[in-house]
Design an enzyme around this catalytic site. Structure first.
Site, PDB file in Angstrom:
ATOM      1  N   ASP A 103      -3.034   8.464  -4.073  1.00 27.72           N
ATOM      2  CA  ASP A 103      -2.535   7.187  -3.611  1.00 27.72           C
ATOM      3  C   ASP A 103      -3.737   6.233  -3.679  1.00 27.72           C
ATOM      4  O   ASP A 103      -4.884   6.656  -3.797  1.00 27.72           O
ATOM      5  CB  ASP A 103      -1.961   7.286  -2.192  1.00 27.72           C
ATOM      6  CG  ASP A 103      -1.050   6.097  -1.887  1.00 27.72           C
ATOM      7  OD1 ASP A 103      -1.083   5.104  -2.642  1.00 27.72           O
ATOM      8  OD2 ASP A 103      -0.310   6.143  -0.886  1.00 27.72           O
TER       9      ASP A 103
HETATM   10  C1  BGC Z   1       1.001   2.891  -1.490  1.00 25.04           C
HETATM   11  C2  BGC Z   1       1.680   3.559  -2.651  1.00 25.04           C
HETATM   12  C3  BGC Z   1       1.717   2.613  -3.820  1.00 25.04           C
HETATM   13  C4  BGC Z   1       0.297   2.176  -4.156  1.00 25.04           C
HETATM   14  C5  BGC Z   1       0.226   1.209  -5.328  1.00 25.04           C
HETATM   15  C6  BGC Z   1      -0.359   2.310  -1.868  1.00 25.04           C
HETATM   16  O1  BGC Z   1      -0.879   1.518  -0.857  1.00 25.04           O
HETATM   17  O2  BGC Z   1       0.855   3.804  -0.434  1.00 25.04           O
HETATM   18  O3  BGC Z   1       2.966   3.968  -2.305  1.00 25.04           O
HETATM   19  O4  BGC Z   1       2.341   3.206  -4.919  1.00 25.04           O
HETATM   20  O5  BGC Z   1      -0.259   1.528  -3.026  1.00 25.04           O
HETATM   21  O6  BGC Z   1       0.713  -0.023  -5.007  1.00 25.04           O
END
Ligand code: BGC
Length: 805
Positions: free
Chosen positions: A321
């Site tokens: 993530d």
């Molecule tokens: C989130 C993810 C997301 C990623 C990209 C993160 O802060 O937890 O779910 O895909 O950002 O935007």
């Protein structure tokens, strides 16, 4: 005096100068470490040509005029990957393990080949003809910037219904169809992997991101998630099933340590991922931010290699993530192949570890090979053009229909569908401005949102002008509070919570005199970065209660009915007020066409056929997990998001923030409520219809390793409808601690007209009745008698049969 003044000015100017220098240095540091991470990375299309050698035409990716093994698409993938790997320099390999930074997020590249607003990338290697791969959110539709500089063209995407609503359809074919439409937008906008679906378990009603997820139950999660992956990937683009694993709270999400038993981990939190991986082989999995039993998931070789790959057979790429985890070499060694969105700090850490032998060449090559396979499989690799022009009108039809089928009728005292209704009085902010979906990365930049007011008007009803006028005046008087935070980040940091107009009795008598019925919409918005709270969120605010009470009182004494529509993304308290209105429609957040879908249900154009994928408890504290869940609604810290947080000594760690004990173990949702026989407001699997059904002829046969079940369902009411049949399994004389029953499969009938019967056939592999045995670290099947129940909800069994195993 003058002298002192001059000295003061000088000091002030020097301070301003120092601050300016600090800001500039910090800006440069942030830009080079987080944004423009890979200067040599080319977002532009690689200038590759097709050539023919010995009668075979191919893309000469490395422009050497010869046919390389990796350029020959007739070769097996393993060989192509091995050849490509052998042509890469050690530095190119390391650069492939981390994304190229946040340039796309901030739309900083002028090139037309860049997908503006994409959350991340896989770095290109122009020398070898490897293009940039774009990764974009997810999961309620594609999230890219809708406008670009230097062009009037727009790049809107469809806001599909939120994940929770899609799960409420319990219809895998419908969800696959939604996935197909969503994936088509991914393809047509030149994105390669969409960052979804989100499949974390809804452990507690307060998790701010529950709307992105499917259910409190792993089987619903797994079946619906697999259908979504199949639908999206049928377009030749990838998914990223997230967040692996046990990311069921937002509070301190980047550092929270989940303390959990192996049994709960495997039976509840991993199970949904396991079903999806085995059924649908997603291209990628996104590891979560949190730790599990002391180790960041992105650094856990047990989770990413032993379980995910060795036990389940996952073939794809694991990415972090965004900025997740702390130790890049440990992440690669664990099997977390790709660090997103990529920072220079990670690049330097990997280079150092490689040089000093702390990261083996084998670990590097293993991860690079997985990424290369994804790239070679991508449409981008074949340099196929994308239209930037998906059929948004066709997808709007998909979202309208799917949203209607996931809305749940919770109560109906003969008022719905509308009969003899023309003039509708609409109360509640969200009657006029629907919440299409949640905030944060799960938001979508859609072109429009249809409100219930617009939807009902489109369906031919008259929206009461007097109420509307009063509402508009109220809105104008509270202009500031009705101002929505602009942009994804602001929406994450500041909740949109406008006040409600509470008409007094006199006004209401007037409104009731000019309308046939009242519809009150209650809305809730939440999202990434913060959990919800009990007061004024899980529970209705005093104004909301008063609005419902007053409207019901006056309309009822005028002999008129009241319908409450819930435009929410997660569970709220309903027990204390559900007796007041005549009907309650749980409309969830139904995407851009949500208002039309609400009208389709209220008017009877569509028969309600959704059921709850989670329990609505009487009180928040009734959830077993509430004893160990953060109740404070603390906001995310940007600092710890980007840089992580220093480990606190154990005695300084705060419960539910630094660590969360999943003390309830496997007793999540109905597994707890039903086992302990606790009253609920609406049980798991519950949902009403405008018609009625009878369950007949249940047959259960065990053949080889499979339990084959068939049930007939008859539509015994007056209108056409669909019914969801839920199959629960109990082990009455179990020697181990087990829930009273567990959902093992489900199916939905086709649309049946009045009097029609449909036969549903379902299978359960016998091994799915096993429990996670902590003493053997594996699945164990208890021999003996099992009860197989066909039910309309977890509290409404209709037929059952015993089997012996
Ligand atoms: C989130 C993810 C997301 C990623 C990209 C993160 O802060 O937890 O779910 O895909 O950002 O935007």
């Amino acid at each position: 005096m003058k002298k002192i003044f001059r000295i003061l000015i000088k000091v002030l100017l020097s301070l301003v100068g120092i601050v300016l220098v600090i800001v500039i240095i910090a800006g440069i540091y942030m830009y080079s470490n987080f944004v423009n991470v890979d200067k040599s990375d080319s977002f532009r299309k690689v200038p590759v040509k097709e050539i023919s050698v010995d009668g075979y035409t191919f893309l000469d990716l490395n422009r050497n005029g010869k046919l390389d093994i990796y350029e020959d698409t007739r070769n097996p993938m393993e060989q192509r990957v091995a050849d490509l790997l052998s042509q890469m320099t050690p530095d190119e390999k390391i650069r492939m393990l981390r994304g190229a930074g946040m340039k796309t997020v901030f739309s900083l590249d002028a090139s037309n080949e860049v997908v503006k607003g994409a959350a991340g990338t896989i770095s290109a290697i122009p020398r070898l003809g490897i293009p940039t791969i774009f990764l974009s959110d997810g999961p309620a539709g594609l999230r890219i910037n809708p406008t670009r500089k230097h062009t009037d063209k727009t790049y809107y995407c469809t806001a599909f219904p939120i994940g929770t609503l899609l799960a409420s359809t319990w219809d895998v074919d419908l969800v696959e169809n939604v996935g197909e439409a969503m994936g088509n937008e991914v393809l047509e906008y030149g994105v390669d992997v969409i960052l979804g679906p989100g499949v974390n378990i809804q452990r507690n009603p307060l998790n701010g991101r529950n709307f992105e997820y499917y259910s409190e139950d792993p089987v619903v999660t797994g079946f619906i998630g697999a259908a979504m992956v199949d639908g999206i990937q049928s377009n030749g683009v990838g998914t990223s099933v997230k967040h692996f694993v046990a990311n069921s709270q937002e509070t301190n999400r980047n550092n929270n340590n989940v303390i959990i038993s192996q049994r709960a981990l495997h039976e509840i939190y991993l199970k949904g991922f396991e079903i999806i991986v085995k059924k649908s082989q997603p291209w990628t999995i996104m590891s979560s931010y949190n730790k599990v039993n002391g180790t960041y998931t992105s650094e856990s070789r047990y989770l990413l290699t032993d379980v995910l790959r060795d036990d389940w057979g996952f073939q794809g790429v694991v990415m972090t993530d965004w900025f997740g985890g702390k130790n890049p070499p440990a992440q690669i060694h664990a099997g977390n192949d790709l660090l997103e969105p990529g920072t220079k700090i990670q690049y330097r850490a990997l280079k150092k570890a490689e040089k000093e032998g702390d990261l083996s060449q084998q670990d590097i090559d293993t991860s690079v090979k997985r990424i290369l396979k994804l790239i070679l499989n991508s449409k981008k690799m074949a340099l196929s053009r994308f239209s930037d022009n998906p059929d948004l009108k066709a997808h709007a039809r998909v979202t309208r229909q799917s949203a209607a089928e996931g809305m749940i009728l919770l109560k109906n005292n003969g008022v719905l569908p509308f009969t003899n209704v023309n003039n509708i009085a609409l109360f509640g902010d969200f009657s006029y401005d629907l919440i299409a979906g949640g905030t944060g990365s799960g938001d979508v930049n859609e072109a429009y949102v249809v409100s219930p007011a617009e939807g009902l008007a489109n369906a031919g009803y008259t929206i009461n002008e007097e109420v509307k006028k009063a509402f508009n005046a109220f809105k104008q008087a509270h202009e500031k509070e009705f101002k929505k935070p602009s942009g994804t980040l602001m929406a994450m940091l500041k909740a949109y919570n406008p006040p409600e107009m509470v008409p007094d009795k006199e006004q209401l008598v007037q409104f009731a005199g000019t309308s046939d019925i009242a519809v009150v919409t209650i809305g809730r918005n939440s999202g990434e970065g913060r959990d919800r709270v009990e007061k004024n969120d899980f529970r209705l605010s005093a104004d909301e209660v008063e609005m419902i009470k007053n409207v019901c009182k006056v309309y009822h004494s005028a002999g008129k009915k009241v319908v409450v529509v819930l435009n929410i993304g997660g569970v709220i308290e309903t027990e204390s007020w559900k007796d007041l209105p005549d009907a309650i429609l749980l409309a969830w957040q139904g995407g851009e066409e949500g208002g039309n879908s609400v009208a389709d249900i209220l008017s009877g154009k569509v028969d309600p056929c959704g059921k709850l994928p989670m329990t609505f408890p009487v009180a928040l504290a009734d959830n077993a997990s509430s004893a160990n869940f953060p109740m404070g609604g603390q906001s995310m810290s940007i600092n710890s998001f980007l840089f992580g947080k220093k480990e606190k000594p154990e005695d300084k760690q705060v419960k539910n923030i630094d660590y969360t004990r999943y003390e309830e173990g496997i007793y999540v949702g109905y597994r707890y409520f039903d086992t302990k026989n606790i009253d609920v407001s609406y049980p798991f699997g519950f949902g009403m219809s405008y018609t009625s059904f009878a369950y007949e002829d249940m047959n259960v046969k065990v053949t080889d390793d499979t339990i084959n079940i068939s049930v007939k369902v008859k539509n015994t009411g007056d209108v056409a409808g669909k019914e969801i049949v839920e199959i629960y399994v109990s082990k009455p004389d179990s020697k181990i601690d087990r829930p009273v029953h567990e959902l093992k499969t489900f199916a939905k009938t086709p649309l049946m007209s009045s009097g029609e019967t449909a036969e549903l056939k379902m299978n359960i592999p016998v091994r799915d009745l096993s429990y996670w045995n902590e003493s053997t670290s594996g699945w164990t099947l208890e021999p003996g008698t099992y009860l197989i129940k066909a039910a309309a909800s977890s509290r409404d069994p209709k037929l059952s049969k015993e089997i012996s195993l």
